[in-house]
Design an enzyme around this catalytic site. Sequence first.
Site, PDB file in Angstrom:
ATOM      1  N   LEU A  41      -1.326  86.351  46.260  1.00  0.00           N
ATOM      2  CA  LEU A  41       0.379  86.387  46.513  1.00  0.00           C
ATOM      3  C   LEU A  41       0.744  85.276  47.681  1.00  0.00           C
ATOM      4  O   LEU A  41       1.673  84.822  47.114  1.00  0.00           O
ATOM      5  CB  LEU A  41       0.695  87.860  46.456  1.00  0.00           C
ATOM      6  CG  LEU A  41       0.371  88.800  45.608  1.00  0.00           C
ATOM      7  CD1 LEU A  41       1.016  90.083  45.824  1.00  0.00           C
ATOM      8  CD2 LEU A  41       1.235  88.460  44.391  1.00  0.00           C
ATOM      9  N   ARG A  45       3.334  82.994  45.945  1.00  0.00           N
ATOM     10  CA  ARG A  45       4.618  82.863  46.392  1.00  0.00           C
ATOM     11  C   ARG A  45       5.168  81.607  47.002  1.00  0.00           C
ATOM     12  O   ARG A  45       6.266  81.372  46.400  1.00  0.00           O
ATOM     13  CB  ARG A  45       4.738  83.771  47.441  1.00  0.00           C
ATOM     14  CG  ARG A  45       5.017  85.397  46.893  1.00  0.00           C
ATOM     15  CD  ARG A  45       5.266  86.456  47.846  1.00  0.00           C
ATOM     16  NE  ARG A  45       5.263  87.456  47.431  1.00  0.00           N
ATOM     17  CZ  ARG A  45       4.604  88.825  47.663  1.00  0.00           C
ATOM     18  NH1 ARG A  45       4.199  88.879  48.919  1.00  0.00           N
ATOM     19  NH2 ARG A  45       4.578  89.711  46.838  1.00  0.00           N
ATOM     20  N   GLU A 165       7.153  87.302  41.489  1.00  0.00           N
ATOM     21  CA  GLU A 165       6.106  87.172  42.445  1.00  0.00           C
ATOM     22  C   GLU A 165       6.854  87.779  43.940  1.00  0.00           C
ATOM     23  O   GLU A 165       6.959  87.486  44.823  1.00  0.00           O
ATOM     24  CB  GLU A 165       6.044  85.604  42.664  1.00  0.00           C
ATOM     25  CG  GLU A 165       4.802  85.179  43.178  1.00  0.00           C
ATOM     26  CD  GLU A 165       3.812  85.413  42.175  1.00  0.00           C
ATOM     27  OE1 GLU A 165       4.069  85.146  40.976  1.00  0.00           O
ATOM     28  OE2 GLU A 165       2.798  85.801  42.538  1.00  0.00           O
ATOM     29  N   THR A 167      10.164  90.491  44.643  1.00  0.00           N
ATOM     30  CA  THR A 167      11.447  90.450  44.648  1.00  0.00           C
ATOM     31  C   THR A 167      12.294  89.998  45.611  1.00  0.00           C
ATOM     32  O   THR A 167      11.260  90.334  46.840  1.00  0.00           O
ATOM     33  CB  THR A 167      12.313  91.891  44.025  1.00  0.00           C
ATOM     34  OG1 THR A 167      11.979  92.936  45.051  1.00  0.00           O
ATOM     35  CG2 THR A 167      11.975  92.324  42.649  1.00  0.00           C
ATOM     36  N   PHE A 185       8.826  99.573  54.578  1.00  0.00           N
ATOM     37  CA  PHE A 185       8.435  99.938  53.161  1.00  0.00           C
ATOM     38  C   PHE A 185       8.273 101.422  53.080  1.00  0.00           C
ATOM     39  O   PHE A 185       8.130 102.253  54.182  1.00  0.00           O
ATOM     40  CB  PHE A 185       6.994  99.525  53.117  1.00  0.00           C
ATOM     41  CG  PHE A 185       6.835  98.004  52.751  1.00  0.00           C
ATOM     42  CD1 PHE A 185       6.986  97.318  51.636  1.00  0.00           C
ATOM     43  CD2 PHE A 185       6.548  97.105  53.888  1.00  0.00           C
ATOM     44  CE1 PHE A 185       6.991  96.131  51.300  1.00  0.00           C
ATOM     45  CE2 PHE A 185       6.465  95.817  53.685  1.00  0.00           C
ATOM     46  CZ  PHE A 185       6.690  95.058  52.564  1.00  0.00           C
TER      47      PHE A 185
HETATM   48  C1  LIG Z   1       8.567  85.862  33.867  1.00  0.00           C
HETATM   49  C2  LIG Z   1       7.818  86.984  34.582  1.00  0.00           C
HETATM   50  C3  LIG Z   1       6.416  86.843  34.952  1.00  0.00           C
HETATM   51  C4  LIG Z   1       5.619  87.763  35.533  1.00  0.00           C
HETATM   52  N1  LIG Z   1       4.564  87.713  35.810  1.00  0.00           N
HETATM   53  C5  LIG Z   1       3.405  88.693  36.209  1.00  0.00           C
HETATM   54  C6  LIG Z   1       2.192  88.400  36.607  1.00  0.00           C
HETATM   55  O1  LIG Z   1       1.583  87.532  36.082  1.00  0.00           O
HETATM   56  N2  LIG Z   1       1.518  89.423  37.165  1.00  0.00           N
HETATM   57  C7  LIG Z   1       2.264  90.635  37.481  1.00  0.00           C
HETATM   58  O2  LIG Z   1       1.573  91.507  37.987  1.00  0.00           O
HETATM   59  N3  LIG Z   1       3.405  90.733  37.265  1.00  0.00           N
HETATM   60  C8  LIG Z   1       4.288  89.868  36.859  1.00  0.00           C
HETATM   61  N4  LIG Z   1       5.567  90.050  36.788  1.00  0.00           N
HETATM   62  C9  LIG Z   1       6.267  91.232  37.129  1.00  0.00           C
HETATM   63  C10 LIG Z   1       7.000  91.222  38.520  1.00  0.00           C
HETATM   64  O3  LIG Z   1       6.031  90.714  39.455  1.00  0.00           O
HETATM   65  C11 LIG Z   1       7.866  92.230  38.512  1.00  0.00           C
HETATM   66  O4  LIG Z   1       8.873  92.085  37.596  1.00  0.00           O
HETATM   67  C12 LIG Z   1       8.704  92.254  39.904  1.00  0.00           C
HETATM   68  O5  LIG Z   1       7.624  92.141  41.151  1.00  0.00           O
HETATM   69  C13 LIG Z   1       9.342  93.251  40.019  1.00  0.00           C
HETATM   70  O6  LIG Z   1       9.004  94.494  39.734  1.00  0.00           O
HETATM   71  P1  LIG Z   1       9.832  95.317  38.559  1.00  0.00           P
HETATM   72  O7  LIG Z   1      10.057  94.546  37.570  1.00  0.00           O
HETATM   73  O8  LIG Z   1       8.809  96.577  38.249  1.00  0.00           O
HETATM   74  O9  LIG Z   1      11.006  95.957  39.152  1.00  0.00           O
HETATM   75  P2  LIG Z   1      11.347  97.264  39.935  1.00  0.00           P
HETATM   76  O10 LIG Z   1      10.029  97.684  40.696  1.00  0.00           O
HETATM   77  O11 LIG Z   1      11.624  98.462  39.139  1.00  0.00           O
HETATM   78  O12 LIG Z   1      12.666  97.119  40.756  1.00  0.00           O
HETATM   79  C14 LIG Z   1      13.926  96.899  40.343  1.00  0.00           C
HETATM   80  C15 LIG Z   1      14.814  96.582  41.511  1.00  0.00           C
HETATM   81  O13 LIG Z   1      14.765  97.640  42.499  1.00  0.00           O
HETATM   82  C16 LIG Z   1      14.291  96.913  43.681  1.00  0.00           C
HETATM   83  N5  LIG Z   1      13.338  98.059  44.430  1.00  0.00           N
HETATM   84  C17 LIG Z   1      12.211  98.633  44.068  1.00  0.00           C
HETATM   85  N6  LIG Z   1      11.394  99.277  44.853  1.00  0.00           N
HETATM   86  C18 LIG Z   1      12.179  99.005  46.182  1.00  0.00           C
HETATM   87  C19 LIG Z   1      12.340  99.464  47.457  1.00  0.00           C
HETATM   88  N7  LIG Z   1      11.092 100.293  47.667  1.00  0.00           N
HETATM   89  N8  LIG Z   1      12.968  99.168  48.199  1.00  0.00           N
HETATM   90  C20 LIG Z   1      14.071  98.070  47.820  1.00  0.00           C
HETATM   91  N9  LIG Z   1      14.175  97.746  46.737  1.00  0.00           N
HETATM   92  C21 LIG Z   1      13.581  98.301  45.825  1.00  0.00           C
HETATM   93  C22 LIG Z   1      13.530  95.849  43.339  1.00  0.00           C
HETATM   94  O14 LIG Z   1      13.645  94.666  44.403  1.00  0.00           O
HETATM   95  C23 LIG Z   1      14.423  95.425  42.240  1.00  0.00           C
HETATM   96  O15 LIG Z   1      15.491  94.577  42.776  1.00  0.00           O
HETATM   97  C24 LIG Z   1       6.426  89.026  36.029  1.00  0.00           C
HETATM   98  C25 LIG Z   1       7.801  89.250  35.869  1.00  0.00           C
HETATM   99  C26 LIG Z   1       8.441  88.067  35.099  1.00  0.00           C
HETATM  100  C27 LIG Z   1       9.910  88.271  34.891  1.00  0.00           C
END
Ligand SMILES: Cc1cc2nc3c(=O)[nH]c(=O)nc-3n(C[C@H](O)[C@H](O)[C@H](O)COP(=O)(O)OP(=O)(O)OC[C@H]3O[C@@H](n4cnc5c(N)ncnc54)[C@H](O)[C@@H]3O)c2cc1C
Length: 186
Positions: A41, A45, A165, A167, A185
């Site tokens: 990562l 990143r 990669e 948020t 965290f």
């Molecule tokens: C085009 C694309 C390609 C991708 N490719 C890959 C890949 O190859 N491999 C892979 O594993 N993943 C991949 N992903 C997934 C990506 O890493 C996740 O979408 C991203 O990490 C966010 O996780 P989530 O969608 O589950 O959001 P969630 O975890 O549901 O989060 C939603 C919101 O809540 C916030 N949030 C969640 N938990 C917390 C906390 N504890 N404290 C503060 N804020 C929080 C987040 O920051 C975000 O704003 C891909 C996503 C996209 C869009």
Amino acid sequence: MEDKMALRTVQNAIITLTDCRVSEADRLQNANSFKDTANVLRMTRAGVAWQAVGCGRGAYELALKYTMERKQFGRPIASFQLVQDLLVTMLGDLTAMQTMVYRLSELQDNGNITDEHASLAKVFCTLRMRSIVDHARELFGGNGILLEYDIARFVADAEAIYSYEGTKEINSLIVGRAITGESAFV
Ligand SMILES: Cc1cc2nc3c(=O)[nH]c(=O)nc-3n(C[C@H](O)[C@H](O)[C@H](O)COP(=O)(O)OP(=O)(O)OC[C@H]3O[C@@H](n4cnc5c(N)ncnc54)[C@H](O)[C@@H]3O)c2cc1C
């Protein structure tokens, strides 16, 4: 995954593994814990920070060209003060982003890159990229919502680059832990 609004040329899939057994010969070697995942990562990143620069630069160059071609009141809109103000703001952001990722790659080359370096660059560059594509679309006026002018593609792609990669929130927590010594965290 179908019906994506961003990165539409990239193939994405959800892979579910149930009761899956992998022979030792096929197992990814040296991947034993999340620490090994974190090593990957850190590199990816840094790559996404560069992607943000590419997205921002593409939007800036497209908007600059448009403002020199689009005429209102008999003049190219690039000749108006407020239009130049937006272009300069975008260029300032872009230059800061480029400088940061250049330094990031230097750290990567000499083996001194850390998780927080990559996370800080990812957070900073994707935030600035969002601001640049926002200004770029604004400079297209009503045409900015038409797909044929291409700027909407940058706006949409910026949203994916901003979220994947790690948020902004999660990458900020990595940097926050490094500078305060306190892990926030949950
Ligand atoms: C085009 C694309 C390609 C991708 N490719 C890959 C890949 O190859 N491999 C892979 O594993 N993943 C991949 N992903 C997934 C990506 O890493 C996740 O979408 C991203 O990490 C966010 O996780 P989530 O969608 O589950 O959001 P969630 O975890 O549901 O989060 C939603 C919101 O809540 C916030 N949030 C969640 N938990 C917390 C906390 N504890 N404290 C503060 N804020 C929080 C987040 O920051 C975000 O704003 C891909 C996503 C996209 C869009």
